[in-house]
Design an enzyme around this catalytic site. Structure first.
Site, PDB file in Angstrom:
ATOM      1  N   GLY A  22       0.824  -1.202   0.000  1.00 21.00           N
ATOM      2  CA  GLY A  22       0.000   0.000   0.000  1.00 21.00           C
ATOM      3  C   GLY A  22       0.852   1.243   0.000  1.00 21.00           C
ATOM      4  O   GLY A  22       2.045   1.192   0.341  1.00 21.00           O
ATOM      5  N   CYS A  45       4.987  -6.410   1.726  1.00 19.85           N
ATOM      6  CA  CYS A  45       5.406  -5.005   1.760  1.00 19.85           C
ATOM      7  C   CYS A  45       4.691  -4.247   2.887  1.00 19.85           C
ATOM      8  O   CYS A  45       4.973  -4.491   4.047  1.00 19.85           O
ATOM      9  CB  CYS A  45       5.203  -4.362   0.391  1.00 19.85           C
ATOM     10  SG  CYS A  45       6.237  -2.915   0.165  1.00 19.85           S
ATOM     11  N   TYR A  46       3.719  -3.385   2.566  1.00 20.11           N
ATOM     12  CA  TYR A  46       2.988  -2.699   3.639  1.00 20.11           C
ATOM     13  C   TYR A  46       2.433  -3.724   4.629  1.00 20.11           C
ATOM     14  O   TYR A  46       2.389  -3.496   5.840  1.00 20.11           O
ATOM     15  CB  TYR A  46       1.845  -1.861   3.044  1.00 20.11           C
ATOM     16  CG  TYR A  46       1.104  -1.010   4.055  1.00 20.11           C
ATOM     17  CD1 TYR A  46       1.515   0.290   4.321  1.00 20.11           C
ATOM     18  CD2 TYR A  46       0.007  -1.519   4.759  1.00 20.11           C
ATOM     19  CE1 TYR A  46       0.847   1.068   5.251  1.00 20.11           C
ATOM     20  CE2 TYR A  46      -0.666  -0.745   5.691  1.00 20.11           C
ATOM     21  CZ  TYR A  46      -0.243   0.548   5.932  1.00 20.11           C
ATOM     22  OH  TYR A  46      -0.901   1.319   6.853  1.00 20.11           O
ATOM     23  N   HIS A  64       7.514  -8.104  -3.689  1.00 24.00           N
ATOM     24  CA  HIS A  64       6.204  -8.412  -4.264  1.00 24.00           C
ATOM     25  C   HIS A  64       6.236  -9.727  -5.051  1.00 24.00           C
ATOM     26  O   HIS A  64       6.752  -9.766  -6.168  1.00 24.00           O
ATOM     27  CB  HIS A  64       5.757  -7.279  -5.193  1.00 24.00           C
ATOM     28  CG  HIS A  64       5.396  -6.035  -4.449  1.00 24.00           C
ATOM     29  ND1 HIS A  64       4.118  -5.736  -4.081  1.00 24.00           N
ATOM     30  CD2 HIS A  64       6.172  -5.032  -3.967  1.00 24.00           C
ATOM     31  CE1 HIS A  64       4.105  -4.590  -3.420  1.00 24.00           C
ATOM     32  NE2 HIS A  64       5.343  -4.146  -3.341  1.00 24.00           N
ATOM     33  N   GLU A 101       3.714 -11.173  -6.358  1.00 23.35           N
ATOM     34  CA  GLU A 101       2.619 -11.225  -7.336  1.00 23.35           C
ATOM     35  C   GLU A 101       2.997 -10.690  -8.705  1.00 23.35           C
ATOM     36  O   GLU A 101       2.280 -10.906  -9.672  1.00 23.35           O
ATOM     37  CB  GLU A 101       1.396 -10.479  -6.783  1.00 23.35           C
ATOM     38  CG  GLU A 101       1.528  -8.957  -6.656  1.00 23.35           C
ATOM     39  CD  GLU A 101       2.186  -8.477  -5.354  1.00 23.35           C
ATOM     40  OE1 GLU A 101       2.966  -9.245  -4.768  1.00 23.35           O
ATOM     41  OE2 GLU A 101       1.936  -7.328  -4.951  1.00 23.35           O
ATOM     42  N   ASP A 111     -18.915 -11.452 -22.862  1.00 25.74           N
ATOM     43  CA  ASP A 111     -19.466 -11.465 -21.502  1.00 25.74           C
ATOM     44  C   ASP A 111     -20.956 -11.763 -21.498  1.00 25.74           C
ATOM     45  O   ASP A 111     -21.430 -12.629 -20.768  1.00 25.74           O
ATOM     46  CB  ASP A 111     -19.221 -10.118 -20.813  1.00 25.74           C
ATOM     47  CG  ASP A 111     -17.773  -9.707 -20.877  1.00 25.74           C
ATOM     48  OD1 ASP A 111     -16.923 -10.600 -21.059  1.00 25.74           O
ATOM     49  OD2 ASP A 111     -17.490  -8.512 -20.746  1.00 25.74           O
ATOM     50  N   LYS A 157     -11.612 -11.843 -16.923  1.00 26.58           N
ATOM     51  CA  LYS A 157     -11.958 -12.043 -18.338  1.00 26.58           C
ATOM     52  C   LYS A 157     -11.481 -13.394 -18.883  1.00 26.58           C
ATOM     53  O   LYS A 157     -12.217 -14.070 -19.597  1.00 26.58           O
ATOM     54  CB  LYS A 157     -11.370 -10.905 -19.177  1.00 26.58           C
ATOM     55  CG  LYS A 157     -11.840 -10.879 -20.616  1.00 26.58           C
ATOM     56  CD  LYS A 157     -13.149 -10.144 -20.753  1.00 26.58           C
ATOM     57  CE  LYS A 157     -13.588 -10.012 -22.200  1.00 26.58           C
ATOM     58  NZ  LYS A 157     -14.740  -9.104 -22.319  1.00 26.58           N
TER      59      LYS A 157
HETATM   60  N1  ATP Z   1     -26.965  -4.010 -29.210  1.00 27.36           N
HETATM   61  C1  ATP Z   1     -27.163  -4.397 -27.944  1.00 27.36           C
HETATM   62  N2  ATP Z   1     -28.324  -5.005 -27.581  1.00 27.36           N
HETATM   63  C2  ATP Z   1     -28.541  -5.383 -26.303  1.00 27.36           C
HETATM   64  N3  ATP Z   1     -27.664  -5.202 -25.302  1.00 27.36           N
HETATM   65  C3  ATP Z   1     -26.493  -4.606 -25.593  1.00 27.36           C
HETATM   66  C4  ATP Z   1     -26.166  -4.171 -26.923  1.00 27.36           C
HETATM   67  N4  ATP Z   1     -24.944  -3.609 -26.895  1.00 27.36           N
HETATM   68  C5  ATP Z   1     -24.506  -3.698 -25.626  1.00 27.36           C
HETATM   69  N5  ATP Z   1     -25.426  -4.290 -24.831  1.00 27.36           N
HETATM   70  C6  ATP Z   1     -25.353  -4.530 -23.386  1.00 27.36           C
HETATM   71  O1  ATP Z   1     -24.277  -3.774 -22.850  1.00 27.36           O
HETATM   72  C7  ATP Z   1     -23.385  -4.637 -22.162  1.00 27.36           C
HETATM   73  C8  ATP Z   1     -21.998  -4.054 -22.187  1.00 27.36           C
HETATM   74  O2  ATP Z   1     -21.258  -4.420 -23.282  1.00 27.36           O
HETATM   75  P1  ATP Z   1     -19.759  -4.915 -23.130  1.00 27.36           P
HETATM   76  O3  ATP Z   1     -19.131  -4.640 -24.446  1.00 27.36           O
HETATM   77  O4  ATP Z   1     -19.140  -4.377 -21.898  1.00 27.36           O
HETATM   78  O5  ATP Z   1     -19.891  -6.498 -22.878  1.00 27.36           O
HETATM   79  P2  ATP Z   1     -20.135  -7.657 -23.934  1.00 27.36           P
HETATM   80  O6  ATP Z   1     -20.550  -7.040 -25.218  1.00 27.36           O
HETATM   81  O7  ATP Z   1     -21.034  -8.671 -23.360  1.00 27.36           O
HETATM   82  O8  ATP Z   1     -18.755  -8.346 -24.058  1.00 27.36           O
HETATM   83  P3  ATP Z   1     -17.407  -7.761 -24.692  1.00 27.36           P
HETATM   84  O9  ATP Z   1     -16.788  -6.984 -23.576  1.00 27.36           O
HETATM   85  O10 ATP Z   1     -16.636  -8.958 -25.064  1.00 27.36           O
HETATM   86  O11 ATP Z   1     -17.806  -6.930 -25.864  1.00 27.36           O
HETATM   87  C9  ATP Z   1     -23.544  -5.986 -22.848  1.00 27.36           C
HETATM   88  O12 ATP Z   1     -23.116  -7.039 -22.031  1.00 27.36           O
HETATM   89  C10 ATP Z   1     -25.042  -6.002 -23.083  1.00 27.36           C
HETATM   90  O13 ATP Z   1     -25.712  -6.366 -21.880  1.00 27.36           O
HETATM   91  N1  GLN Z   2       4.682  -1.231  -1.790  1.00 27.26           N
HETATM   92  C1  GLN Z   2       4.399  -0.993  -0.521  1.00 27.26           C
HETATM   93  O1  GLN Z   2       3.577  -1.665   0.104  1.00 27.26           O
HETATM   94  C2  GLN Z   2       5.055   0.194   0.101  1.00 27.26           C
HETATM   95  C3  GLN Z   2       4.802   0.299   1.577  1.00 27.26           C
HETATM   96  C4  GLN Z   2       5.253   1.636   2.154  1.00 27.26           C
HETATM   97  N2  GLN Z   2       4.427   2.669   1.628  1.00 27.26           N
HETATM   98  C5  GLN Z   2       6.738   1.870   1.811  1.00 27.26           C
HETATM   99  O2  GLN Z   2       7.040   2.797   1.109  1.00 27.26           O
HETATM  100  O3  GLN Z   2       7.575   1.137   2.261  1.00 27.26           O
END
Ligand code: ATP
Ligand code: GLN
Ligand code: XMP
Ligand code: MG
Length: 533
Positions: free
Chosen positions: A61, A88-89, A180, A182, A239, A389
């Site tokens: 942090g 870290c933090y 870190h 991660e 999605d 994703k």
């Molecule tokens: N033409 C459409 N008709 C109906 N719903 C839509 C349409 N365009 C977008 N949406 C809605 O808006 C949401 C947001 O779109 P978004 O692009 O974030 O996700 P996605 O299209 O499902 O997936 P991706 O991120 O892969 O494009 C969609 O999941 C859908 O619910």
């Molecule tokens: N990356 C961190 O968690 C940093 C912790 C704290 N802020 C430091 O500077 O040491």
């Protein structure tokens, strides 16, 4: 009955976020080794948690633990008896709570690469570094450091700058590391996190999408009940398709998908989406053709934000009307609204941004959900809200959704309307759509599609002079855009060959009406954005 949600049915490592930029990566790394992990802000109280973690990781942090307003972990987590790893933090927090003098501002800041030397003691103390080499390359990002070894601990690792770069409690499973694990710059970091989660916490590596499907279907059925109806907007994107397929598996035709044709979709898009979702995936889908209403409303609107505002509002109008029709047809109330929220949206809304800043509330795409929830009293169902994703893509593959759909480039809700600069007319959308189709087909034929993050053609309505068939023409310009990106937050232009771009340009100028020039957009993001408007 305990609700069937992942942290109740999978061994879970809780990550408490102290505001680091990398906190979500801890969760990612654990999921990659099939250990389920969830993130909550460092302000979380154990008493409000409601589930039992197998282990706890305290993230890094930006604060200094000794500062007046620095956030501190609820002491009850330390009494819980489950293993704890401070990063870290998080390490500094472990040391500071035992004695306020244990942590000081270092004289040398340590950013980037460092060489860590491990020391072994035997027993559980060694488990964090089990199987790792004694000399480790690690990645650091800190200014503060431990100046004393906290009471009851061993030093299990040191670097040139940090005498207590890794510590382990002599009798309890409490560990702290200054580096870190991660980030990919710590090559043995993944193994270290696995040592903690699996070796020390004993978490089972059962988090797989095939396990998740079964559990999520049960959860959806319990939530919706035997007669409940669910409505969902689908775009044909990854999605919404994956979420819709999961709903269909759970409740069949009681899930109602709606696709709105806003007149700004890609070539044959609605027909293709209809074929895939309805015919191939068996999803109960209604396609609403509102293209004329959208195009009529866009007439005379030049400003990008006004275009977006109109499209968003119209979208909701069409959707509400459709919701009423579906309700009338089913002679029953629709109680639920499906939303394809992903875990990064959740993380964004709950991550710890500091005591003085408000924690942002989760926002929904396009505001459809808010209005339907307020107007119709619909409740939200979000089957993907625990997933990243790539997990959604894997889930899609498990649900037999084609590789083509699962790997599709993102497409914005307003569609081609934000790829026709300025005022949108049917002719301009047709030209952009045709050019886009040529560009994307050629990308696919060249085998480049999966290597590109997103690609499209846009229309610049300015006109340039050209000569075609010995005749003077005065016509529009097509802009090609293709980017490489990891997360769509930053992007670089895709490095096509000169030959490829020349071929695409020739075809577009020859085949698309009203176009006499083609340009390739070389702008990175930032300063550009991925879409034109
Ligand atoms: N033409 C459409 N008709 C109906 N719903 C839509 C349409 N365009 C977008 N949406 C809605 O808006 C949401 C947001 O779109 P978004 O692009 O974030 O996700 P996605 O299209 O499902 O997936 P991706 O991120 O892969 O494009 C969609 O999941 C859908 O619910
Ligand atoms: N990356 C961190 O968690 C940093 C912790 C704290 N802020 C430091 O500077 O040491
Ligand atoms: O569903 C959406 N509705 C929108 O209004 C919208 N605007 C941009 N995008 C997509 O978001 C990503 C980043 O785009 P920008 O760099 O243009 O902001 C890219 O993937 C864009 O395609 C949208 N998606
Ligand atoms: Mg989309």
């Amino acid at each position: 009955m305990t609700e069937v949600i992942p942290h109740n049915s999978f061994d879970t490592i809780l990550v408490l976020d102290n505001g680091s930029q990398y906190t979500h990566l801890i969760t990612r790394r654990l999921r990659e080794i099939n250990v389920y992990s969830e993130m909550l802000p460092c302000t979380q109280k154990l008493a409000d948690l409601g589930w039992s973690p197998k282990g706890i990781i305290l993230s890094g942090g930006p604060y200094s633990v000794y500062e007046k307003d620095a956030p501190h972990i609820d002491p009850a987590f330390f009494e819980l008896g489950v293993p704890i790893l401070g990063i870290c933090y998080g390490l500094q927090e472990i040391a500071h709570r035992l004695h306020a003098d244990n942590v000081v501002a270092g004289t040398a800041r340590e950013y980037g690469h460092a060489d860590l030397q491990a020391t072994r003691f035997g027993g559980h103390v060694d488990k964090l570094f089990e199987g790792l080499e004694d000399a480790m390359t690690v990645w650091m990002s800190h200014g503060d450091k431990l100046c004393n070894l906290p009471e009851g601990f061993h030093t299990i690792g040191t670097t040139k700058n940090s005498e207590y770069a890794a510590i382990a409690h002599q009798t309890e499973p409490v560990y702290g590391i200054q580096f870190h694990p991660e980030v990919t710059h710590t090559p043995q970091g993944g193994q270290l996190l696995k040592n903690f989660a699996v070796g020390i916490c004993g978490a089972q590596q059962t988090w797989t999408m095939s396990e998740f499907i079964g559990q999520e279907i049960t959860r959806i059925r319990n939530l919706v009940g035997p007669t409940g109806q669910v409505l969902g907007a689908v775009s044909g994107g990854v999605d919404s398709t994956v979420a819709a397929k999961l709903m269909t598996e759970a409740i069949g035709d009681r899930f109602h998908a709606v696709l709105v044709d806003n007149g700004c979709m890609r070539l044959n898009e609605c027909a293709v989406v209809k074929d895939v979702l309805q015919e191939q995936l068996g999803i109960n889908l209604t396609v609403v053709d509102a293209s004329e209403e959208f195009l009529a409303g866009l007439k005379g609107v030049h400003d990008p934000e006004q275009k977006r505002k109109f499209i968003g509002g119209k979208f909701i109008d069409v959707f509400e009307e459709e919701a009423r029709k579906i309700e009338a047809k089913n002679a029953g109330k629709v109680e639920w609204f499906l939303q394809g929220t992903l875990y990064p949206d959740v993380i964004e809304s709950i991550s710890f941004k500091g005591p003085s800043q408000t924690i942002k509330t989760h926002h929904n795409v396009g505001g459809i959900a808010e209005r339907l929830m307020a107007g119709h009293g619909l409740k939200l169902i979000e089957p993907l809200r625990e997933l990243f994703k790539d997990e959604v893509r894997e889930l899609g593959r498990q649900l037999n959704i084609s590789a083509e759909l699962v790997g599709r480039h993102p497409f914005p809700g307003p569609g081609l309307a934000i790829r026709v600069l300025g005022e949108v007319t049917k002719e301009k959308v047709d030209a952009a759509r045709h050019a886009d189709h040529i560009f994307i087909s050629m990308i696919r034929e060249a085998g480049l599609y999966d290597d590109i993050g997103q690609a499209y053609a846009a229309l610049d309505p300015s006109r340039a002079v050209g000569v075609m068939g010995d005749k003077r023409v005065y016509a529009n310009i097509i802009l090609l855009r293709a980017i490489s990106t990891k997360d769509f937050m930053t992007a670089t232009p895709y490095p096509f060959s000169y030959e490829f771009l020349t071929k695409v340009s020739t075809r577009i100028v020859n085949e698309v009406q009203g176009v006499c020039r083609v340009a390739y957009d070389f702008t990175s993001k930032p300063p550009g954005t991925i879409e034109m408007e």
